[in-house]
Scaffold this active site. Structure first.
Site, PDB file in Angstrom:
ATOM      1  N   ASP A  71       0.542  -2.727  12.792  1.00 43.94           N
ATOM      2  CA  ASP A  71       0.657  -3.194  10.678  1.00 43.94           C
ATOM      3  C   ASP A  71       0.978  -4.183  10.860  1.00 43.94           C
ATOM      4  O   ASP A  71       2.131  -5.302  11.545  1.00 43.94           O
ATOM      5  CB  ASP A  71       1.786  -2.978  10.871  1.00 43.94           C
ATOM      6  N   THR A  90      -1.144   7.491  -0.705  1.00 42.28           N
ATOM      7  CA  THR A  90      -2.358   7.563  -1.681  1.00 42.28           C
ATOM      8  C   THR A  90      -2.984   6.135  -0.972  1.00 42.28           C
ATOM      9  O   THR A  90      -4.603   6.220  -0.862  1.00 42.28           O
ATOM     10  CB  THR A  90      -1.992   6.956  -2.957  1.00 42.28           C
ATOM     11  N   ASP A 109       4.464  -6.068   9.347  1.00 35.78           N
ATOM     12  CA  ASP A 109       5.383  -5.835  10.837  1.00 35.78           C
ATOM     13  C   ASP A 109       5.354  -6.868  12.088  1.00 35.78           C
ATOM     14  O   ASP A 109       7.101  -7.021  12.109  1.00 35.78           O
ATOM     15  CB  ASP A 109       5.742  -4.384  10.847  1.00 35.78           C
ATOM     16  N   ARG A 137       1.226  -1.557   0.023  1.00 38.50           N
ATOM     17  CA  ARG A 137      -0.007  -0.294   0.089  1.00 38.50           C
ATOM     18  C   ARG A 137       0.576   0.971  -0.219  1.00 38.50           C
ATOM     19  O   ARG A 137       1.803   1.501   0.804  1.00 38.50           O
ATOM     20  CB  ARG A 137      -0.597   0.481   1.487  1.00 38.50           C
TER      21      ARG A 137
HETATM   22  C1  PRP Z   1      -1.013  -4.519   4.608  1.00 39.06           C
HETATM   23  C2  PRP Z   1      -2.054  -5.561   4.972  1.00 39.06           C
HETATM   24  C3  PRP Z   1      -2.689  -5.698   2.735  1.00 39.06           C
HETATM   25  C4  PRP Z   1      -3.295  -3.894   3.252  1.00 39.06           C
HETATM   26  C5  PRP Z   1      -4.299  -3.733   3.521  1.00 39.06           C
HETATM   27  O1  PRP Z   1      -0.536  -4.123   3.695  1.00 39.06           O
HETATM   28  O2  PRP Z   1      -1.664  -7.276   4.969  1.00 39.06           O
HETATM   29  O3  PRP Z   1      -2.604  -6.161   2.619  1.00 39.06           O
HETATM   30  O4  PRP Z   1      -2.460  -4.048   3.982  1.00 39.06           O
HETATM   31  O5  PRP Z   1      -4.695  -3.098   3.537  1.00 39.06           O
HETATM   32  P1  PRP Z   1      -5.531  -1.954   2.399  1.00 39.06           P
HETATM   33  O6  PRP Z   1      -6.874  -2.986   2.602  1.00 39.06           O
HETATM   34  O7  PRP Z   1      -6.114  -0.412   3.059  1.00 39.06           O
HETATM   35  O8  PRP Z   1      -5.511  -2.136   1.334  1.00 39.06           O
HETATM   36  P2  PRP Z   1       1.046  -3.695   3.165  1.00 39.06           P
HETATM   37  O9  PRP Z   1       0.392  -2.792   2.450  1.00 39.06           O
HETATM   38  O10 PRP Z   1       0.915  -3.191   4.924  1.00 39.06           O
HETATM   39  O11 PRP Z   1       2.390  -4.544   3.428  1.00 39.06           O
HETATM   40  P3  PRP Z   1       2.898  -6.314   3.432  1.00 39.06           P
HETATM   41  O12 PRP Z   1       2.278  -6.499   3.571  1.00 39.06           O
HETATM   42  O13 PRP Z   1       4.108  -5.592   2.421  1.00 39.06           O
HETATM   43  O14 PRP Z   1       3.557  -5.092   5.060  1.00 39.06           O
HETATM   44  N1  URA Z   2      -2.445  -3.171   7.154  1.00 41.78           N
HETATM   45  C1  URA Z   2      -1.974  -3.665   8.376  1.00 41.78           C
HETATM   46  O1  URA Z   2      -1.641  -4.513   8.447  1.00 41.78           O
HETATM   47  N2  URA Z   2      -3.014  -2.615   9.198  1.00 41.78           N
HETATM   48  C2  URA Z   2      -3.733  -2.554   9.634  1.00 41.78           C
HETATM   49  O2  URA Z   2      -4.398  -1.691  10.408  1.00 41.78           O
HETATM   50  C3  URA Z   2      -4.168  -1.884   7.851  1.00 41.78           C
HETATM   51  C4  URA Z   2      -3.815  -2.459   6.785  1.00 41.78           C
END
Ligand code: PRP
Ligand code: URA
Length: 210
Positions: A201, A109, A204, A105
């Site tokens: 997160d 944005t 993380d 994400r």
């Molecule tokens: C997080 C999560 C989802 C997304 C959800 O991933 O694991 O994929 O955010 O958010 P959304 O519904 O608003 O799209 P992130 O983009 O943080 O990437 P990561 O899994 O690599 O940490």
């Molecule tokens: N992605 C995450 O990992 N946590 C949230 O709360 C939203 C998006």
């Protein structure tokens, strides 16, 4: 409450969700719990798999009994955090193939950006289970479903641990044919697109980054 949304309220799932929400839960325990929750959710998500009758010779007699009728499954984690759910799902459905979709994400944005995609060649013949711990704005899930449909997917389920109402509505509006399985629906998103109360997160916390 929502059409086509299944909240899996089994006590074991709810208990483990409480543990992963806790900010004091470290990465090792967090990873183990996410895997266990995914395994428990797999049980419900596969409830509608078709069965066929076979005969098995027991030491006593021939039993008419049932087995899953050769349904092809695919698990599709959304990288990174979705990876944490794969092993748990595979424990119950070890013959499933795994496809990977890499999305992150954009922090400004909040829109998903694709950086990787590798899928089984026969996805149009498979029942696909898209996994990601968090459904926040729904942007990542919608993008993943879009890629899969574009490449021929016919049958998709979405499985998340924690969802915001905004994410459920976004997926449901765009893809009403995709059933959503969640352990919890939380209150809302905050101004940074994080689920409140959520668990922070997920990527993380799984991988100890940040
Ligand atoms: C997080 C999560 C989802 C997304 C959800 O991933 O694991 O994929 O955010 O958010 P959304 O519904 O608003 O799209 P992130 O983009 O943080 O990437 P990561 O899994 O690599 O940490
Ligand atoms: N992605 C995450 O990992 N946590 C949230 O709360 C939203 C998006």
């Amino acid at each position: 409450m929502y059409n086509n949304v299944h909240v899996l309220d089994h006590p074991l799932i709810q208990h483990k969700i409480s543990l992963i929400r806790d900010e004091n839960t470290g990465s090792k325990e967090f990873r183990e719990l996410v895997e266990e929750i995914a395994m428990l959710m797999a049980y419900e998500v596969t409830r509608d798999l078709p069965l066929e009758e076979i005969e098995v010779k027991t030491p006593i007699a021939v039993a008419k009994t049932k087995v899953i009728s050769g349904k092809k499954l695919g698990i599709v984690p959304i990288l990174r955090a979705g990876l944490g759910m794969v092993d748990g799902m595979m424990r119950l459905i070890p013959a499933a193939k795994v496809g990977h979709i890499g999305l992150y994400r954009d922090p400004e944005t909040l829109k998903p950006v694709e950086y990787y995609c590798k899928l089984p060649t026969d996805i149009s013949e498979r029942d696909l289970i898209v996994v990601d711990p968090m459904l926040a704005t729904g942007g990542s899930a919608c993008a993943a479903i879009h890629f899969l449909k574009e490449r021929g997917a016919q049958s998709i389920k979405l499985v998340n641990l924690i969802a915001a109402p905004e994410g459920i509505e976004a997926v449901h509006k765009e893809y009403p044919d995709v059933p959503i399985f969640v352990a919890c629906i939380d209150e809302r998103l905050n101004e940074h697109g994080y689920i409140v109360p959520g668990l922070g997160d997920a990527g993380d916390r799984l991988f100890g980054t940040k």
